[in-house]
Structures are given as C-alpha cells and as structure tokens.
Design a protein around this motif. Structure first.
Motif, PDB file in Angstrom:
ATOM      1  N   GLU A  50       0.806  -1.216   0.000  1.00  0.00           N
ATOM      2  CA  GLU A  50       0.000   0.000   0.000  1.00  0.00           C
ATOM      3  C   GLU A  50       0.835   1.261   0.000  1.00  0.00           C
ATOM      4  O   GLU A  50       0.334   2.340  -0.264  1.00  0.00           O
ATOM      5  CB  GLU A  50      -0.949  -0.016   1.197  1.00  0.00           C
ATOM      6  CG  GLU A  50      -1.952  -1.143   1.106  1.00  0.00           C
ATOM      7  CD  GLU A  50      -2.910  -1.160   2.264  1.00  0.00           C
ATOM      8  OE1 GLU A  50      -2.871  -0.235   3.097  1.00  0.00           O
ATOM      9  OE2 GLU A  50      -3.705  -2.109   2.331  1.00  0.00           O
ATOM     10  N   ASP A  51       2.108   1.138   0.314  1.00  0.00           N
ATOM     11  CA  ASP A  51       2.985   2.294   0.268  1.00  0.00           C
ATOM     12  C   ASP A  51       4.382   1.866  -0.146  1.00  0.00           C
ATOM     13  O   ASP A  51       4.763   0.719  -0.021  1.00  0.00           O
ATOM     14  CB  ASP A  51       3.021   3.018   1.624  1.00  0.00           C
ATOM     15  CG  ASP A  51       3.498   2.115   2.754  1.00  0.00           C
ATOM     16  OD1 ASP A  51       3.552   0.888   2.545  1.00  0.00           O
ATOM     17  OD2 ASP A  51       3.818   2.638   3.830  1.00  0.00           O
ATOM     18  N   THR A  52       5.153   2.811  -0.656  1.00  0.00           N
ATOM     19  CA  THR A  52       6.515   2.542  -1.094  1.00  0.00           C
ATOM     20  C   THR A  52       7.454   2.613   0.106  1.00  0.00           C
ATOM     21  O   THR A  52       7.346   3.505   0.933  1.00  0.00           O
ATOM     22  CB  THR A  52       6.947   3.569  -2.155  1.00  0.00           C
ATOM     23  OG1 THR A  52       6.026   3.514  -3.245  1.00  0.00           O
ATOM     24  CG2 THR A  52       8.340   3.284  -2.660  1.00  0.00           C
ATOM     25  N   THR A  53       8.362   1.639   0.188  1.00  0.00           N
ATOM     26  CA  THR A  53       9.318   1.615   1.286  1.00  0.00           C
ATOM     27  C   THR A  53      10.686   1.184   0.766  1.00  0.00           C
ATOM     28  O   THR A  53      10.780   0.493  -0.242  1.00  0.00           O
ATOM     29  CB  THR A  53       8.847   0.675   2.414  1.00  0.00           C
ATOM     30  OG1 THR A  53       9.820   0.687   3.453  1.00  0.00           O
ATOM     31  CG2 THR A  53       8.677  -0.746   1.932  1.00  0.00           C
ATOM     32  N   ASP A  54      11.732   1.596   1.452  1.00  0.00           N
ATOM     33  CA  ASP A  54      13.091   1.205   1.084  1.00  0.00           C
ATOM     34  C   ASP A  54      13.596   0.045   1.925  1.00  0.00           C
ATOM     35  O   ASP A  54      14.770  -0.295   1.866  1.00  0.00           O
ATOM     36  CB  ASP A  54      14.041   2.395   1.228  1.00  0.00           C
ATOM     37  CG  ASP A  54      13.870   3.399   0.100  1.00  0.00           C
ATOM     38  OD1 ASP A  54      13.411   3.005  -0.983  1.00  0.00           O
ATOM     39  OD2 ASP A  54      14.208   4.580   0.316  1.00  0.00           O
TER      40      ASP A  54
END
Length: 139
Positions: A50-54
């Motif tokens: 649901e969200d971009t993460t590193d």
C-alpha cells in the motif's frame, strides 16, 4: 506355431494396455495434489503493497516464510507474473542471514533462474516494495 492373426491381436492388446496405463497415470498426475506438487513444484506469493518503502520485507510463499528446493524437479526460478502491476527488487538469504543472491530486478512477465541454490537448504526471499500488487511464483 503362432499365426498372423494371433500376432495382430497380441499387438492390439499390448497397445491398448499401454494406452490405458498412460491415461490412468496422467490422470493421477493431474488430480492427486501430492503427486502433482512433487513432479511440478510451484509456490505462489501475492504481495499487495500500500505504500513505497526502502526496507527489505520477507516474501511469504503459500504460508511459509522460507522454502527449500527438496526434489530434483524444482527449476530454481522465480517468476514475476505478467499480471503484476510493477517491477520488483528481490534478494535471497540463507538461514544464517547471509545474502546468497544479490538484489535483482524482475519485470512483469519475466523470470530469473536462481543459479547456486543448493538442494535441501532453507532460503528466505525478500522484496523491496513499491505501491501496487504483484504475484510471484517460485518454480
């Protein structure tokens, strides 16, 4: 002495028996899950980020956080399904946490052969997720 008619009947009987054995064996392969999974192993993971993460996140294949290539029938490949929304970054670690295969990118509809993975060894797959949905298959 066996005449020609007996030889033909014997040959027809043999062909019929071989055909029946082949059809029955194929039906067992198709319809018995244990047999099919042994000869054509495949694990699937659907990832809905649901969200971009590193951060690297573990991939769960069919409810398992790790996998082992335990038969000779594994192709040792990972596939990003063509219906996936995005490219994915993946890497493979062993049970000690050491990186066995450095990060690589898979585009939708492509696969990567995982050279160097050893039979009967536990491996953990990790992904860097962008927003979207993807389906990975380990074969």
């Amino acid at each position: 002495m066996v005449n020609g008619k007996s030889k033909i009947m014997g040959l027809i009987g043999l062909v019929l028996i071989v055909t029946i054995v082949f059809v029955c064996s194929y039906q067992v392969y198709l319809n018995v899950r244990y047999v099919h999974n042994y000869f054509s192993p495949k694990l699937t993971s659907v990832i809905d980020a649901e969200d971009t993460t590193d951060e690297w996140k573990p991939i769960i294949f069919d409810g398992k956080d790790s996998m082992e290539y335990d038969t000779i029938f594994w192709e040792k490949a990972i596939i990003n399904d063509a219906n996936s929304d995005r490219n994915v970054l993946l890497r493979v670690k062993d049970a000690k946490g050491d990186i066995v295969i450095e990060e690589f990118q898979l585009y939708p509809g492509t696969s990567k052969h995982l050279d160097g993975l050893i039979k009967d060894t536990k491996y953990f797959f990790e992904i860097k997720a962008e927003e979207g949905k993807c389906m990975l298959n380990a074969t």
